[in-house]
Design a protein around this motif. Structure first.
Motif, PDB file in Angstrom:
ATOM      1  N   ASP A  65      78.139  58.184  22.968  1.00 33.89           N
ATOM      2  CA  ASP A  65      77.155  57.451  22.184  1.00 33.89           C
ATOM      3  C   ASP A  65      76.097  58.462  21.737  1.00 33.89           C
ATOM      4  O   ASP A  65      75.676  59.311  22.519  1.00 33.89           O
ATOM      5  CB  ASP A  65      76.485  56.361  23.011  1.00 33.89           C
ATOM      6  N   MET A  66      75.666  58.329  20.478  1.00 33.66           N
ATOM      7  CA  MET A  66      74.707  59.271  19.927  1.00 33.66           C
ATOM      8  C   MET A  66      73.434  58.528  19.523  1.00 33.66           C
ATOM      9  O   MET A  66      73.487  57.398  19.018  1.00 33.66           O
ATOM     10  CB  MET A  66      75.288  59.973  18.704  1.00 33.66           C
TER      11      MET A  66
ATOM     12  N   VAL B 212      64.784  55.864  18.405  1.00 32.08           N
ATOM     13  CA  VAL B 212      64.735  55.468  17.001  1.00 32.08           C
ATOM     14  C   VAL B 212      65.985  54.677  16.616  1.00 32.08           C
ATOM     15  O   VAL B 212      65.893  53.593  16.039  1.00 32.08           O
ATOM     16  CB  VAL B 212      64.608  56.694  16.088  1.00 32.08           C
ATOM     17  N   ALA B 213      67.151  55.228  16.946  1.00 26.29           N
ATOM     18  CA  ALA B 213      68.408  54.582  16.570  1.00 26.29           C
ATOM     19  C   ALA B 213      69.524  55.097  17.467  1.00 26.29           C
ATOM     20  O   ALA B 213      69.474  56.235  17.938  1.00 26.29           O
ATOM     21  CB  ALA B 213      68.753  54.860  15.110  1.00 26.29           C
ATOM     22  N   ARG B 214      70.520  54.237  17.662  1.00 28.65           N
ATOM     23  CA  ARG B 214      71.664  54.591  18.505  1.00 28.65           C
ATOM     24  C   ARG B 214      72.934  54.088  17.834  1.00 28.65           C
ATOM     25  O   ARG B 214      72.927  53.018  17.206  1.00 28.65           O
ATOM     26  CB  ARG B 214      71.532  53.978  19.887  1.00 28.65           C
ATOM     27  N   ILE B 215      74.011  54.861  18.002  1.00 22.04           N
ATOM     28  CA  ILE B 215      75.324  54.453  17.491  1.00 22.04           C
ATOM     29  C   ILE B 215      76.355  54.703  18.578  1.00 22.04           C
ATOM     30  O   ILE B 215      76.332  55.732  19.255  1.00 22.04           O
ATOM     31  CB  ILE B 215      75.663  55.205  16.182  1.00 22.04           C
ATOM     32  N   THR B 216      77.251  53.745  18.758  1.00 22.50           N
ATOM     33  CA  THR B 216      78.247  53.876  19.804  1.00 22.50           C
ATOM     34  C   THR B 216      79.299  54.916  19.442  1.00 22.50           C
ATOM     35  O   THR B 216      79.382  55.368  18.293  1.00 22.50           O
ATOM     36  CB  THR B 216      78.910  52.523  20.085  1.00 22.50           C
ATOM     37  N   SER B 217      80.120  55.266  20.427  1.00 19.60           N
ATOM     38  CA  SER B 217      81.036  56.398  20.277  1.00 19.60           C
ATOM     39  C   SER B 217      81.982  56.246  19.091  1.00 19.60           C
ATOM     40  O   SER B 217      82.253  57.215  18.376  1.00 19.60           O
ATOM     41  CB  SER B 217      81.831  56.590  21.565  1.00 19.60           C
ATOM     42  N   ALA B 218      82.483  55.028  18.875  1.00 22.58           N
ATOM     43  CA  ALA B 218      83.403  54.793  17.759  1.00 22.58           C
ATOM     44  C   ALA B 218      82.676  54.384  16.488  1.00 22.58           C
ATOM     45  O   ALA B 218      83.318  54.154  15.463  1.00 22.58           O
ATOM     46  CB  ALA B 218      84.427  53.733  18.143  1.00 22.58           C
TER      47      ALA B 218
ATOM     48  N   GLY C 282      81.078  51.620  16.061  1.00 18.99           N
ATOM     49  CA  GLY C 282      81.180  50.204  15.773  1.00 18.99           C
ATOM     50  C   GLY C 282      79.903  49.412  15.943  1.00 18.99           C
ATOM     51  O   GLY C 282      79.806  48.273  15.478  1.00 18.99           O
ATOM     52  N   SER C 283      78.917  50.002  16.593  1.00 20.22           N
ATOM     53  CA  SER C 283      77.684  49.268  16.857  1.00 20.22           C
ATOM     54  C   SER C 283      76.493  50.195  16.733  1.00 20.22           C
ATOM     55  O   SER C 283      76.543  51.353  17.158  1.00 20.22           O
ATOM     56  CB  SER C 283      77.725  48.655  18.262  1.00 20.22           C
ATOM     57  N   THR C 284      75.442  49.682  16.130  1.00 21.92           N
ATOM     58  CA  THR C 284      74.202  50.436  15.987  1.00 21.92           C
ATOM     59  C   THR C 284      73.029  49.564  16.424  1.00 21.92           C
ATOM     60  O   THR C 284      73.108  48.324  16.377  1.00 21.92           O
ATOM     61  CB  THR C 284      73.969  50.883  14.537  1.00 21.92           C
ATOM     62  N   ASN C 285      71.958  50.216  16.834  1.00 28.09           N
ATOM     63  CA  ASN C 285      70.716  49.486  17.038  1.00 28.09           C
ATOM     64  C   ASN C 285      69.540  50.388  16.692  1.00 28.09           C
ATOM     65  O   ASN C 285      69.660  51.614  16.721  1.00 28.09           O
ATOM     66  CB  ASN C 285      70.600  48.906  18.452  1.00 28.09           C
ATOM     67  N   TYR C 286      68.447  49.733  16.321  1.00 25.78           N
ATOM     68  CA  TYR C 286      67.287  50.448  15.776  1.00 25.78           C
ATOM     69  C   TYR C 286      66.000  49.957  16.417  1.00 25.78           C
ATOM     70  O   TYR C 286      65.878  48.786  16.803  1.00 25.78           O
ATOM     71  CB  TYR C 286      67.197  50.205  14.264  1.00 25.78           C
ATOM     72  N   ALA C 287      65.029  50.842  16.469  1.00 23.56           N
ATOM     73  CA  ALA C 287      63.684  50.425  16.841  1.00 23.56           C
ATOM     74  C   ALA C 287      63.139  49.520  15.748  1.00 23.56           C
ATOM     75  O   ALA C 287      63.452  49.696  14.563  1.00 23.56           O
ATOM     76  CB  ALA C 287      62.784  51.646  17.005  1.00 23.56           C
ATOM     77  N   ASP C 288      62.333  48.553  16.145  1.00 25.84           N
ATOM     78  CA  ASP C 288      61.773  47.614  15.173  1.00 25.84           C
ATOM     79  C   ASP C 288      61.016  48.349  14.061  1.00 25.84           C
ATOM     80  O   ASP C 288      61.044  47.923  12.900  1.00 25.84           O
ATOM     81  CB  ASP C 288      60.836  46.626  15.867  1.00 25.84           C
TER      82      ASP C 288
ATOM     83  N   GLY D 148      65.655  48.525   8.643  1.00 19.98           N
ATOM     84  CA  GLY D 148      65.629  48.320   7.204  1.00 19.98           C
ATOM     85  C   GLY D 148      65.268  49.562   6.417  1.00 19.98           C
ATOM     86  O   GLY D 148      65.398  49.576   5.187  1.00 19.98           O
ATOM     87  N   ARG D 149      64.818  50.619   7.093  1.00 17.43           N
ATOM     88  CA  ARG D 149      64.445  51.864   6.409  1.00 17.43           C
ATOM     89  C   ARG D 149      65.341  53.035   6.824  1.00 17.43           C
ATOM     90  O   ARG D 149      65.605  53.924   6.010  1.00 17.43           O
ATOM     91  CB  ARG D 149      62.990  52.225   6.722  1.00 17.43           C
ATOM     92  N   PHE D 150      65.765  53.048   8.077  1.00 16.90           N
ATOM     93  CA  PHE D 150      66.572  54.156   8.606  1.00 16.90           C
ATOM     94  C   PHE D 150      68.004  53.667   8.842  1.00 16.90           C
ATOM     95  O   PHE D 150      68.220  52.510   9.222  1.00 16.90           O
ATOM     96  CB  PHE D 150      66.020  54.649   9.938  1.00 16.90           C
ATOM     97  N   THR D 151      68.958  54.574   8.669  1.00 17.31           N
ATOM     98  CA  THR D 151      70.363  54.271   8.935  1.00 17.31           C
ATOM     99  C   THR D 151      70.986  55.419   9.721  1.00 17.31           C
ATOM    100  O   THR D 151      70.918  56.575   9.285  1.00 17.31           O
ATOM    101  CB  THR D 151      71.142  54.069   7.636  1.00 17.31           C
ATOM    102  N   ILE D 152      71.574  55.077  10.854  1.00 15.17           N
ATOM    103  CA  ILE D 152      72.293  56.073  11.657  1.00 15.17           C
ATOM    104  C   ILE D 152      73.782  55.956  11.343  1.00 15.17           C
ATOM    105  O   ILE D 152      74.309  54.852  11.178  1.00 15.17           O
ATOM    106  CB  ILE D 152      72.012  55.902  13.166  1.00 15.17           C
ATOM    107  N   SER D 153      74.452  57.089  11.266  1.00 22.08           N
ATOM    108  CA  SER D 153      75.893  57.104  11.036  1.00 22.08           C
ATOM    109  C   SER D 153      76.467  58.341  11.711  1.00 22.08           C
ATOM    110  O   SER D 153      75.726  59.227  12.136  1.00 22.08           O
ATOM    111  CB  SER D 153      76.209  57.100   9.539  1.00 22.08           C
ATOM    112  N   ARG D 154      77.792  58.378  11.795  1.00 22.26           N
ATOM    113  CA  ARG D 154      78.438  59.523  12.433  1.00 22.26           C
ATOM    114  C   ARG D 154      79.758  59.812  11.753  1.00 22.26           C
ATOM    115  O   ARG D 154      80.409  58.904  11.193  1.00 22.26           O
ATOM    116  CB  ARG D 154      78.646  59.271  13.933  1.00 22.26           C
ATOM    117  N   ASP D 155      80.160  61.072  11.832  1.00 21.75           N
ATOM    118  CA  ASP D 155      81.455  61.515  11.342  1.00 21.75           C
ATOM    119  C   ASP D 155      82.126  62.220  12.514  1.00 21.75           C
ATOM    120  O   ASP D 155      81.803  63.387  12.810  1.00 21.75           O
ATOM    121  CB  ASP D 155      81.282  62.441  10.139  1.00 21.75           C
ATOM    122  N   ASN D 156      83.012  61.524  13.181  1.00 21.74           N
ATOM    123  CA  ASN D 156      83.649  62.109  14.371  1.00 21.74           C
ATOM    124  C   ASN D 156      84.557  63.277  14.023  1.00 21.74           C
ATOM    125  O   ASN D 156      84.815  64.131  14.866  1.00 21.74           O
ATOM    126  CB  ASN D 156      84.398  61.033  15.155  1.00 21.74           C
ATOM    127  N   ALA D 157      85.037  63.326  12.799  1.00 25.63           N
ATOM    128  CA  ALA D 157      85.862  64.460  12.384  1.00 25.63           C
ATOM    129  C   ALA D 157      85.031  65.731  12.226  1.00 25.63           C
ATOM    130  O   ALA D 157      85.557  66.844  12.363  1.00 25.63           O
ATOM    131  CB  ALA D 157      86.564  64.133  11.072  1.00 25.63           C
TER     132      ALA D 157
END
Length: 119
Positions: free
Chosen positions: A32-33, A47-53, A55-61, A65-74
């Motif tokens: 998880d990152m 600030v934000a978290r994304i699960t290993s695959a 599939g799930s994200t969560n953000y500080a209030d 709506g302003r920040f987006t976390i994403s990942r590229d496992n490749a």
């Protein structure tokens, strides 16, 4: 294990930045990152978290709506797209990798990248 952040800098209010965190020395897709930040005189906060695959994200209030976390496992990289930046977003932003194992928690941090929002 190395986590190397990049993409910080000085931006005007309302502007955008994209932070990147390149990971090496670990099985990135198993972790998880997260992005944390720490402003002067304040505690480090999630600030934000994304699960290993991814599939799930969560953000500080404060950033929803302003920040987006994403990942590229490749590419072993996690990103934080920051839009509509505000002066209160000014902080050092840290990348974090976490994984629970049978032996306990594996927890790694980057060195941080400075984000300054100012006119």
């Amino acid at each position: 294990v190395q986590l190397v952040e990049s993409g910080g800098g000085l931006v005007q209010p309302g502007g955008s930045l994209r932070l990147s965190c390149a990971a090496s020395g670990l099985t990135f897709s198993s972790y998880d990152m997260s992005w944390y930040r720490q402003a002067p005189g304040k505690e480090r906060e999630l600030v934000a978290r994304i699960t290993s695959a991814g599939g799930s994200t969560n953000y500080a209030d404060a950033v929803k709506g302003r920040f987006t976390i994403s990942r590229d496992n490749a590419k072993n990289t996690v990103y934080l797209q920051m839009n509509s930046l505000k002066p209160e977003d000014t902080a050092v932003y840290y990348c974090n990798a976490q994984r629970w194992r049978s032996t306990g928690l594996s927890d790694y941090w980057g060195q941080g990248t400075q984000v300054t929002v100012s006119s």
